[in-house]
Motif scaffolding. Structure first.
Motif, PDB file in Angstrom:
ATOM      1  N   GLY A 193      29.269  40.586  38.151  1.00 22.22           N
ATOM      2  CA  GLY A 193      30.467  39.810  38.409  1.00 22.22           C
ATOM      3  C   GLY A 193      31.170  39.364  37.140  1.00 22.22           C
ATOM      4  O   GLY A 193      30.540  39.112  36.115  1.00 22.22           O
ATOM      5  N   ILE A 194      32.493  39.289  37.207  1.00 17.36           N
ATOM      6  CA  ILE A 194      33.289  38.680  36.138  1.00 17.36           C
ATOM      7  C   ILE A 194      34.149  37.593  36.772  1.00 17.36           C
ATOM      8  O   ILE A 194      34.577  37.722  37.917  1.00 17.36           O
ATOM      9  CB  ILE A 194      34.168  39.708  35.394  1.00 17.36           C
ATOM     10  CG1 ILE A 194      35.096  40.442  36.378  1.00 17.36           C
ATOM     11  CG2 ILE A 194      33.328  40.679  34.607  1.00 17.36           C
ATOM     12  CD1 ILE A 194      36.143  41.296  35.703  1.00 17.36           C
ATOM     13  N   THR A 195      34.366  36.517  36.048  1.00 16.55           N
ATOM     14  CA  THR A 195      35.053  35.363  36.626  1.00 16.55           C
ATOM     15  C   THR A 195      36.009  34.718  35.635  1.00 16.55           C
ATOM     16  O   THR A 195      35.920  34.942  34.425  1.00 16.55           O
ATOM     17  CB  THR A 195      34.040  34.278  37.057  1.00 16.55           C
ATOM     18  OG1 THR A 195      33.280  33.872  35.902  1.00 16.55           O
ATOM     19  CG2 THR A 195      33.101  34.778  38.134  1.00 16.55           C
ATOM     20  N   GLU A 196      36.931  33.932  36.186  1.00 13.87           N
ATOM     21  CA  GLU A 196      37.672  32.952  35.390  1.00 13.87           C
ATOM     22  C   GLU A 196      37.598  31.641  36.162  1.00 13.87           C
ATOM     23  O   GLU A 196      37.859  31.606  37.365  1.00 13.87           O
ATOM     24  CB  GLU A 196      39.110  33.389  35.114  1.00 13.87           C
ATOM     25  CG  GLU A 196      39.977  33.621  36.331  1.00 13.87           C
ATOM     26  CD  GLU A 196      41.375  34.105  35.957  1.00 13.87           C
ATOM     27  OE1 GLU A 196      41.495  34.848  34.963  1.00 13.87           O
ATOM     28  OE2 GLU A 196      42.341  33.742  36.660  1.00 13.87           O
ATOM     29  N   ILE A 197      37.195  30.592  35.492  1.00 10.45           N
ATOM     30  CA  ILE A 197      36.942  29.306  36.141  1.00 10.45           C
ATOM     31  C   ILE A 197      37.947  28.280  35.624  1.00 10.45           C
ATOM     32  O   ILE A 197      37.933  27.914  34.446  1.00 10.45           O
ATOM     33  CB  ILE A 197      35.502  28.834  35.897  1.00 10.45           C
ATOM     34  CG1 ILE A 197      34.526  29.875  36.465  1.00 10.45           C
ATOM     35  CG2 ILE A 197      35.263  27.477  36.519  1.00 10.45           C
ATOM     36  CD1 ILE A 197      33.067  29.510  36.297  1.00 10.45           C
ATOM     37  N   ILE A 215      35.773  22.916  45.960  1.00 11.08           N
ATOM     38  CA  ILE A 215      35.516  24.056  45.088  1.00 11.08           C
ATOM     39  C   ILE A 215      36.027  25.294  45.808  1.00 11.08           C
ATOM     40  O   ILE A 215      35.610  25.590  46.926  1.00 11.08           O
ATOM     41  CB  ILE A 215      34.015  24.198  44.777  1.00 11.08           C
ATOM     42  CG1 ILE A 215      33.512  22.974  44.010  1.00 11.08           C
ATOM     43  CG2 ILE A 215      33.746  25.472  43.982  1.00 11.08           C
ATOM     44  CD1 ILE A 215      32.008  22.983  43.759  1.00 11.08           C
ATOM     45  N   LEU A 216      36.955  26.026  45.166  1.00  7.30           N
ATOM     46  CA  LEU A 216      37.556  27.200  45.788  1.00  7.30           C
ATOM     47  C   LEU A 216      37.184  28.465  45.026  1.00  7.30           C
ATOM     48  O   LEU A 216      37.117  28.463  43.789  1.00  7.30           O
ATOM     49  CB  LEU A 216      39.082  27.072  45.815  1.00  7.30           C
ATOM     50  CG  LEU A 216      39.682  26.009  46.735  1.00  7.30           C
ATOM     51  CD1 LEU A 216      41.188  25.934  46.517  1.00  7.30           C
ATOM     52  CD2 LEU A 216      39.379  26.315  48.191  1.00  7.30           C
ATOM     53  N   VAL A 264      37.626  22.598  41.050  1.00  8.23           N
ATOM     54  CA  VAL A 264      37.565  23.828  40.266  1.00  8.23           C
ATOM     55  C   VAL A 264      37.965  25.001  41.165  1.00  8.23           C
ATOM     56  O   VAL A 264      37.731  24.984  42.374  1.00  8.23           O
ATOM     57  CB  VAL A 264      36.141  24.041  39.693  1.00  8.23           C
ATOM     58  CG1 VAL A 264      35.105  24.113  40.806  1.00  8.23           C
ATOM     59  CG2 VAL A 264      36.057  25.294  38.833  1.00  8.23           C
ATOM     60  N   ILE A 265      38.586  26.013  40.553  1.00  9.47           N
ATOM     61  CA  ILE A 265      38.920  27.251  41.255  1.00  9.47           C
ATOM     62  C   ILE A 265      38.284  28.409  40.493  1.00  9.47           C
ATOM     63  O   ILE A 265      38.456  28.524  39.270  1.00  9.47           O
ATOM     64  CB  ILE A 265      40.438  27.465  41.367  1.00  9.47           C
ATOM     65  CG1 ILE A 265      41.092  26.289  42.107  1.00  9.47           C
ATOM     66  CG2 ILE A 265      40.742  28.768  42.089  1.00  9.47           C
ATOM     67  CD1 ILE A 265      42.604  26.392  42.198  1.00  9.47           C
TER      68      ILE A 265
END
Length: 447
Positions: A380-384, A194-195, A320-321
Motif C-alpha cells: 500500500g501507498i498512502t497520503e495522510i 477518520i476517513l 484525519v483523511i
C-alpha cells in the motif's frame, strides 16, 4: 488432495488448462451437454439437474480453488457470444484463465447460484449472495457473489474474502513511520472522524478494519454498518444493511446511536444524510471510521462541502483523511537491478526525494514463481492529511483542493507519488508501477 491442488493451481499456469480440459472432457463423455442443448421450455429444471451432477460441481470447485491458490481478489465468469470466459483479478490486474464451451454457461451459473442460496429461476434481475467454503482441509474462505444479466447471459463476479491472506495489522500495511505515528494518535482520540478514500479495490476496508483492531478492547462498544459485512471479527457488532427492507446506512446509524457505542465504522458514506449523521456522531463523543469514493485526501474535503456539510462542521469533526492505493510488489526471485537515468529521476520527482543518493532500484522481468508477470503480491501507498490548525483555517475560508494539499505537504504530508517512489527505493516495487498508479504532484513542485 491438498498437495495436488497446490501443485497444479498454486504455481503452474499450464497445468490449470490441462485440468479444465480434463473436466470438460469428463462432462462431454456424459449426456450433460445434450440435456442443456435440448432444454427449452423446461430449461430451469434441466439446468438445476445438470448443476447437481458431479462434473459440473468439480468444474465449479476447481475454478474456486484455483482462484484462492492464485491469491486472486475477484473471479469473473463472463458469457460471450460463443464461449464462457473465466478471468481472475490477481494483484489488481485481470488475467484470462480459460475459455469454456458456451453450453456450460447455464449449469455453471446455476451451480454458483445454488451454493450462494440465490434464485436459479431468476435470469432478468441482478442478485447478491455469499457463501463459505473450506480449502485444504481447514482453511475457511468467504465469497461474495453478484450475478448481473448481460446481453449474452448472466455474468457472475465472485469477490474472494480470504482472511488468511489479509493482514489486519496497522503496523504491517506499509505506512511510513511518521505517518503511522500520526495515524495512531488520531485513532486513540475519544471522538472525531477518520476517513479513508480511494477507488474500489484500493484497500480502504482493510485499513478501517486494521484501525478497529488496533483500538479494540473489552471495555469498548464497537459497532459496524456495512454493505455487506466483508470480514466477520470476534468482539464486534456488525450490521449488514438491507436497503430493500428499509435497513439503510442512515436508518441503521440512528438505531446504533441509541446503543451507546464508543466506536462506529460505516462501510461507505454514499449520501448527505449518512454523512450528516456521521458528522453529528463524531461531534457528540463517538469515534467514527468510514470511507469516501474520492481520489485524494484534500479532494475529500471538497466532496464533503459539495454534499452540503458546513465547513465549520468538517473542521470540528474530522481528525484525519487517508488516501491510498495498492502497488504490485516486484517479484524478488527475478527482479533486475538498474540505475534510473538522471533526466527521468528529475522528471518523476525521485531526485527531489533523494537529492544525492543513487539507490539501486529494480525492474520486473518475469519467472515461474510470478507466472511471468514480474510481480507478486501488493503493497500500500498512502497520503495522510492531518487536520492541523492551518488546514482548518483554509477549510473555513473555502480554499480549494490544491491550496489545502500544498499546505499539508509543507506541514509534512507525503503524497502517494512520493510514498510510491520511497517504496521503489526500498526495492519493493518498480518505477513503471508507481507511474501507472499515481498522479504527478504538480501542486507539490513549488515546495
Amino acid at each position: 488432495m491438498a498437495e495436488t491442488i497446490e501443485k497444479y493451481y498454486g504455481v503452474e499456469e499450464e497445468a490449470s488448462d490441462e485440468t479444465f480440459d480434463a473436466i470438460i472432457k469428463d462432462i462431454q463423455d456424459t449426456e450433460d451437454l445434450e440435456i442443456v442443448k435440448d432444454s427449452t421450455a423446461d430449461q430451469d429444471g434441466r439446468v438445476d439437474e445438470v448443476s447437481d451432477d458431479a462434473p459440473i460441481i468439480k468444474l465449479t470447485d476447481t475454478i474456486i480453488q484455483q482462484a484462492v491458490f492464485a491469491k486472486s481478489s475477484d473471479v469473473f465468469i463472463e458469457p460471450l457470444e460463443k464461449t464462457v470466459r473465466i478471468r481472475y483479478r490477481v494483484d489488481g490486474v485481470i488475467r484470462e484463465i480459460d475459455r469454456l464451451p458456451k453450453v456450460l454457461h447455464f449449469p455453471l451459473v446455476s451451480r454458483v447460484k445454488v451454493i450462494a442460496n440465490l434464485d436459479i429461476s431468476e435470469h432478468r434481475l441482478p442478485q447478491d449472495g455469499r457463501f463459505k467454503t473450506i480449502i485444504s482441509g481447514d482453511r475457511s474462505v468467504d465469497f461474495r457473489v453478484n450475478v448481473l444479466p448481460t446481453a449474452w447471459g448472466e455474468k457472475v463476479c465472485l469477490r474472494v474474502l480470504d482472511k488468511q491472506g489479509t493482514v489486519l495489522d496497522v503496523e504491517k500495511l506499509g505506512f511510513e513511520k511518521n505517518a503511522l505515528k500520526r495515524l495512531k494518535e488520531c485513532a486513540l482520540r475519544p471522538h472525531g472522524m477518520i476517513l479513508t478514500c480511494g477507488p474500489t479495490g484500493s484497500g480502504k476496508t482493510t485499513t478501517l478494519y486494521s484501525i478497529l483492531k488496533y483500538v479494540d478492547s473489552p471495555d469498548k462498544n464497537i459497532v459496524t454498518v456495512e454493505d455487506p459485512v466483508e470480514y466477520q471479527l470476534k468482539g464486534l457488532n456488525q450490521v449488514n444493511i438491507k436497503p430493500a427492507m428499509g435497513l439503510t446506512f442512515s436508518s441503521s446509524l440512528r438505531s446504533i446511536l441509541r446503543q451507546d457505542p464508543d466506536i462506529i465504522m460505516i462501510g461507505e458514506i454514499r449520501d448527505r444524510e449518512t454523512l450528516d449523521i456521521a458528522v453529528k456522531a463524531a461531534l457528540t463523543g463517538h469515534l467514527v471510521l468510514s470511507s469516501l469514493h474520492t481520489t485524494t485526501a484534500a479532494g475529500s474535503i471538497v466532496r464533503m462541502r459539495n454534499m452540503g456539510i458546513e465547513p465549520f462542521l468538517i473542521c470540528s469533526s474530522v481528525l484525519v483523511i487517508i488516501a491510498q492505493r495498492l502497488l504490485r510488489r516486484v517479484c524478488p526471485s527475478c527482479r533486475e537491478a538498474y540505475q534510473i537515468p538522471e533526466n527521468v529521476a528529475v522528471k518523476v520527482g525521485f531526485r527531489r526525494l533523494f537529492p544525492e543518493a543513487k539507490p539501486e532500484v529494480f525492474r520486473a522481468k518475469g519467472c515461474k514463481n510470478c507466472l511471468n508477470t514480474g510481480y507478486k503480491g501488493r503493497v500500500g501507498i498512502t497520503e495522510i492529511l492531518i487536520f492541523s490548525p492551518g488546514i482548518k483555517e483554509l477549510i473555513l475560508k473555502g480554499a480549494g483542493e490544491t491550496v489545502i494539499k500544498s499546505l499539508s505537504r509543507r506541514e509534512g504530508m507525503q503524497t502517494m507519488r512520493e510514498d510510491g517512489l520511497s517504496k521503489m527505493a526500498q526495492g519493493l516495487t518498480t518505477l513503471e508501477e508507481v507511474l501507472r498508479i499515481t498522479a504527478p504532484d504538480e501542486a507539490m513542485d513549488e515546495s
